[in-house]
Design an enzyme around this catalytic site. Structure first.
Site, PDB file in Angstrom:
ATOM      1  N   PHE A 166       0.862  -1.188   0.000  1.00  0.00           N
ATOM      2  CA  PHE A 166       0.000   0.000   0.000  1.00  0.00           C
ATOM      3  C   PHE A 166       0.893   1.230   0.000  1.00  0.00           C
ATOM      4  CE2 PHE A 166      -2.505   3.480   1.617  1.00  0.00           C
ATOM      5  CZ  PHE A 166      -3.658   3.370   0.847  1.00  0.00           C
ATOM      6  N   ASP A 196       9.284   2.576   1.694  1.00  0.00           N
ATOM      7  CA  ASP A 196       8.111   3.286   2.181  1.00  0.00           C
ATOM      8  C   ASP A 196       7.970   2.977   3.681  1.00  0.00           C
ATOM      9  OD1 ASP A 196       5.620   4.125   2.966  1.00  0.00           O
ATOM     10  OD2 ASP A 196       4.585   3.421   1.172  1.00  0.00           O
ATOM     11  N   LYS A 234       2.780   9.972   8.540  1.00  0.00           N
ATOM     12  CA  LYS A 234       2.066   9.490   9.714  1.00  0.00           C
ATOM     13  C   LYS A 234       2.645   9.949  11.061  1.00  0.00           C
ATOM     14  CE  LYS A 234      -0.207   5.472   7.603  1.00  0.00           C
ATOM     15  NZ  LYS A 234      -1.619   5.617   7.902  1.00  0.00           N
TER      16      LYS A 234
HETATM   17  C1  PLP Z   1       2.934   2.249   3.887  1.00  0.00           C
HETATM   18  C2  PLP Z   1       2.038   3.393   3.536  1.00  0.00           C
HETATM   19  N1  PLP Z   1       2.389   4.218   2.546  1.00  0.00           N
HETATM   20  C3  PLP Z   1       1.631   5.260   2.192  1.00  0.00           C
HETATM   21  C4  PLP Z   1       0.444   5.520   2.836  1.00  0.00           C
HETATM   22  C5  PLP Z   1      -0.398   6.704   2.424  1.00  0.00           C
HETATM   23  O1  PLP Z   1      -0.260   7.727   3.342  1.00  0.00           O
HETATM   24  P1  PLP Z   1      -1.279   8.972   3.332  1.00  0.00           P
HETATM   25  O2  PLP Z   1      -2.625   8.431   3.658  1.00  0.00           O
HETATM   26  O3  PLP Z   1      -0.727   9.890   4.374  1.00  0.00           O
HETATM   27  O4  PLP Z   1      -1.228   9.551   1.962  1.00  0.00           O
HETATM   28  C6  PLP Z   1       0.034   4.694   3.893  1.00  0.00           C
HETATM   29  C7  PLP Z   1      -1.244   4.934   4.592  1.00  0.00           C
HETATM   30  O5  PLP Z   1      -1.818   4.079   5.211  1.00  0.00           O
HETATM   31  C8  PLP Z   1       0.852   3.607   4.245  1.00  0.00           C
HETATM   32  O6  PLP Z   1       0.520   2.768   5.240  1.00  0.00           O
END
Ligand code: PLP
Length: 398
Positions: A128, A215, A245
């Protein structure tokens, strides 16, 4: 919720008006144990005094100027993050998706700098990365793609935690310029790869001159018991590291850090963000980092992980077909069947949890959670899981 809000979320029927530590309070003043932290955001719990104080102070001094000027708090935060991670430079934005978009643009720029006109980024099944067009394309979940085709070109996908599949893909795609992955897949179901996997990815990326892009939007800022999850591995310093986050504990801020071959690719005019790295957000993030340091929260997470794992393993030892996974304060209880209704059942017991990948109960408690609070979380969640399994017909569980 009023109908004037776009229905992009299936929301639960509760609204919180106040938060303190690991507790949230609803409109009736009822307390809920937060085992989700706003999905890995409020790592220091709700309204941590040091963070709230820093935000309140900064809000009275200066909130926003512009990235056309020097922003000293941004420089301070960049220095702090590069010191903690071993990376070289930081770009600031407002969310995880934007941090990942930055990484994707860097990968493409890297490709073009090598004369590759149609660069390919290798991404993972079950991943994700966000909801913008490029990050949803990078995301390894067909449900996230559905209805938004045509997707962005230039991504190929391999199974996660399978170094041979990655090696094959790299050989098959001469246009490959980067590998983008999570060190632990959060939304994918708290999938923890083999201990050597990240190091193997690093070695392959170095050998084949690919950018390793991690990520750590969910795993970063102490969530796994190290500042960044790659620091559990021996030698996995990425070229690009994406954060968001927990960095602001609720103040929206994201960051894309670079090192090695990723440095010197983006030039003035190539990328930007109006809000990114403004004084208010950076002040909050500096307070977050300082609080984690002064309270030795990384050590706390590591210690508490052992207690929580032992308690869950004991409580769920008789539960057939249940798998338990964890890294620091990321916990996943995979059931043999879909179990999304457990979220509502937990809410009724005044505990906030999440179910991801249909059958994985995911817990992301605030890093400040005490032993007593953790016991309460384990007891209520394991009772719910056992009761849920007991109501299912035997054949569906087997
Ligand atoms: C691993 C990862 N990358 C990217 C995102 C996306 O982040 P945002 O919702 O702040 O755009 C998330 C959100 O859950 C995530 O868990």
């Amino acid at each position: 919720m009023t109908e004037s809000v776009m229905p992009t979320y299936g929301r639960l029927d509760v609204a919180f008006t106040r938060g303190e530590g690991v507790w949230l309070y609803d409109e009736q003043g009822e307390a809920y144990l937060d085992a989700l932290s706003g999905i890995a955001v409020c790592n220091l719990g709700h309204c941590h005094p040091a963070v709230s104080r820093a935000i309140a102070e900064q809000a009275q001094i200066l909130m926003h100027t512009s990235n056309v000027y020097q922003v000293p708090l941004q420089s301070l935060l960049a220095t702090k993050l590069t010191e903690l991670s071993g990376m070289s430079q930081a770009f600031f934005c407002n969310s995880g998706a934007e941090a990942n978009e930055t990484a994707i643009k860097i990968a493409r720029k890297y490709g073009h700098s090598k004369g590759i006109d149609k660069p390919v980024i290798i991404v993972m099944d079950g991943s994700f990365h966000g909801r913008t067009m490029a990050t949803l394309t990078a995301t390894g979940n067909p449900k996230v793609h559905a209805g938004f085709e045509p997707l962005v070109p230039g991504f190929v996908r391999v199974p996660y935690n399978d170094i041979d599949a990655l090696r094959m893909a790299v050989s098959h795609w001469p246009e490959a310029v980067a590998v983008m992955l999570e060190p632990v897949q959060g939304e994918g179901g708290v999938k923890v790869p083999a201990a050597e996997y990240l190091d193997e990815v690093r070695t392959l990326c170095t050998q084949r001159k690919l950018l390793m892009m991690l990520d750590e939007v969910q795993t970063g800022i102490g969530r796994t018991g190290e500042w960044f999850a790659f620091q559990h591995a021996e030698n996995s310093l990425p070229d690009v590291l994406m954060l968001a986050k927990g960095l602001g504990n609720g103040m929206p801020i994201g960051a894309c850090l670079i090192s090695g071959a990723a440095v010197d690719l983006l030039e003035p005019g190539n990328h930007g963000s109006t809000f990114g790295g403004n004084p208010l957000a950076c002040r909050a993030a500096l307070a977050v980092i300082n609080t984690i340091e002064t309270n030795s929260l990384l050590a706390h997470v590591t210690l508490m992980n052992q207690q929580i794992v032992a308690a869950f393993e004991h409580a769920l030892s008789g539960a057939e077909g249940v798998q338990f996974r964890s890294k620091g304060f990321m916990f996943g209880i995979e059931l043999p069947i879909a179990c999304t209704e457990l979220v509502k059942q937990a809410l009724a017991k005044k505990v906030l949890i999440n179910v991801t990948a249909d059958k994985v109960v995911r817990l992301l408690p605030p890093l400040i959670m005490s032993a007593d609070e953790a016991n309460k979380m384990v007891n209520i969640v394991s009772e719910l899981v056992l009761a849920f399994l007991a109501t299912q017909p035997k054949a569906s569980v087997a």
